[in-house]
Design a protein around this motif. Structure first.
Motif, PDB file in Angstrom:
ATOM      1  N   LYS A  31       0.830  -1.202   0.000  1.00  0.00           N
ATOM      2  CA  LYS A  31       0.000   0.000   0.000  1.00  0.00           C
ATOM      3  C   LYS A  31       0.860   1.246   0.000  1.00  0.00           C
ATOM      4  CE  LYS A  31      -4.011   2.134   2.206  1.00  0.00           C
ATOM      5  NZ  LYS A  31      -5.024   2.008   3.276  1.00  0.00           N
ATOM      6  N   ASN A  32       0.569   2.146  -0.906  1.00  0.00           N
ATOM      7  CA  ASN A  32       1.378   3.329  -1.114  1.00  0.00           C
ATOM      8  C   ASN A  32       1.594   4.132   0.172  1.00  0.00           C
ATOM      9  OD1 ASN A  32       2.849   5.111  -2.729  1.00  0.00           O
ATOM     10  ND2 ASN A  32       1.071   6.448  -2.991  1.00  0.00           N
ATOM     11  N   GLY A  33       2.852   4.474   0.411  1.00  0.00           N
ATOM     12  CA  GLY A  33       3.197   5.343   1.528  1.00  0.00           C
ATOM     13  C   GLY A  33       3.434   4.653   2.849  1.00  0.00           C
ATOM     14  N   TYR A  55       6.815   0.346   1.246  1.00  0.00           N
ATOM     15  CA  TYR A  55       5.790  -0.196   0.367  1.00  0.00           C
ATOM     16  C   TYR A  55       6.365  -0.569  -1.004  1.00  0.00           C
ATOM     17  CZ  TYR A  55       5.947   4.449  -1.696  1.00  0.00           C
ATOM     18  OH  TYR A  55       6.370   5.607  -2.301  1.00  0.00           O
ATOM     19  N   ASP A  56       7.477   0.079  -1.354  1.00  0.00           N
ATOM     20  CA  ASP A  56       8.113  -0.182  -2.650  1.00  0.00           C
ATOM     21  C   ASP A  56       9.213  -1.233  -2.564  1.00  0.00           C
ATOM     22  OD1 ASP A  56      10.328   2.755  -2.630  1.00  0.00           O
ATOM     23  OD2 ASP A  56       9.906   1.211  -1.138  1.00  0.00           O
ATOM     24  N   TYR A  96       8.697  -6.815  17.853  1.00  0.00           N
ATOM     25  CA  TYR A  96       7.436  -6.320  17.325  1.00  0.00           C
ATOM     26  C   TYR A  96       7.544  -6.011  15.843  1.00  0.00           C
ATOM     27  CZ  TYR A  96       6.285  -5.280  22.232  1.00  0.00           C
ATOM     28  OH  TYR A  96       6.044  -5.360  23.592  1.00  0.00           O
ATOM     29  N   CYS A  97       6.451  -6.245  15.158  1.00  0.00           N
ATOM     30  CA  CYS A  97       6.251  -5.762  13.803  1.00  0.00           C
ATOM     31  C   CYS A  97       5.321  -4.556  13.896  1.00  0.00           C
ATOM     32  CB  CYS A  97       5.611  -6.879  12.966  1.00  0.00           C
ATOM     33  SG  CYS A  97       5.275  -6.481  11.273  1.00  0.00           S
ATOM     34  N   ALA A  98       5.567  -3.546  13.079  1.00  0.00           N
ATOM     35  CA  ALA A  98       4.756  -2.330  13.184  1.00  0.00           C
ATOM     36  C   ALA A  98       4.648  -1.661  11.820  1.00  0.00           C
ATOM     37  CB  ALA A  98       5.377  -1.363  14.194  1.00  0.00           C
ATOM     38  N   VAL A  99       3.678  -0.763  11.690  1.00  0.00           N
ATOM     39  CA  VAL A  99       3.477  -0.087  10.406  1.00  0.00           C
ATOM     40  C   VAL A  99       2.990   1.337  10.627  1.00  0.00           C
ATOM     41  CG1 VAL A  99       1.088  -0.907  10.160  1.00  0.00           C
ATOM     42  CG2 VAL A  99       2.386  -0.239   8.111  1.00  0.00           C
ATOM     43  N   GLY A 100       3.350   2.188   9.710  1.00  0.00           N
ATOM     44  CA  GLY A 100       2.872   3.562   9.741  1.00  0.00           C
ATOM     45  C   GLY A 100       3.276   4.285   8.471  1.00  0.00           C
ATOM     46  N   ILE A 101       2.889   5.557   8.411  1.00  0.00           N
ATOM     47  CA  ILE A 101       3.244   6.367   7.243  1.00  0.00           C
ATOM     48  C   ILE A 101       4.374   7.312   7.648  1.00  0.00           C
ATOM     49  CG2 ILE A 101       2.431   8.022   5.533  1.00  0.00           C
ATOM     50  CD1 ILE A 101      -0.349   6.741   5.796  1.00  0.00           C
ATOM     51  N   THR A 102       4.096   8.296   8.467  1.00  0.00           N
ATOM     52  CA  THR A 102       5.158   9.176   8.962  1.00  0.00           C
ATOM     53  C   THR A 102       5.602   8.774  10.360  1.00  0.00           C
ATOM     54  OG1 THR A 102       3.518  10.715   9.814  1.00  0.00           O
ATOM     55  CG2 THR A 102       4.340  11.099   7.572  1.00  0.00           C
TER      56      THR A 102
END
Length: 117
Positions: A31-33, A55-56, A96-102
């Motif tokens: 997913k972009n970003g 994401y890329d 931990y695995c984690a995700v975010g944009i900024t």
């Protein structure tokens, strides 16, 4: 809502390779970003960022762990993998695995990994 689930061995012997998988549901790892991170917390210590994958597919690592770390992804399984080589007891931590944009917005529940013979 994205959900993250870490899995892998809870006990690893010194000098071996620690391998963990983060399975993602509710959203695509492409997913972009979005940026996907691995973070750990040793007992009695603060959270430590290990590295991440974008994401890329681009990867980035903590300078202190870069020489021993590899992060990859499997888009067909919507999952991420962490490999940490040549572990010592100092690598004992909750991972931990984690995700975010900024910044990190969503965390997995974490998995305890103990390095011991």
């Amino acid at each position: 809502q994205v959900q993250l689930h870490e899995s892998g061995p809870n006990l690893v012997k010194p000098s071996q390779t620690l391998s963990l998988i983060c399975t993602v549901s509710g959203g695509s790892i492409t997913k972009n970003g979005h940026h996907w991170s691995w973070v750990r917390q040793p007992p009695g210590k603060e959270l430590e960022w290990i590295g991440g994958i974008g994401y890329d597919g681009s990867t980035y690592y903590s300078p202190s762990l870069k020489s021993r770390t590899s992060i990859s992804r499997d888009t067909s399984k919507n999952s991420l993998t962490l490999q940490l080589n040549s572990v010592t007891p100092e690598d004992t931590a909750v991972y931990y695995c984690a995700v975010g944009i900024t910044q990190i917005d969503v965390w997995g529940q974490g998995t305890q990994v103990t390095v011991s013979s």
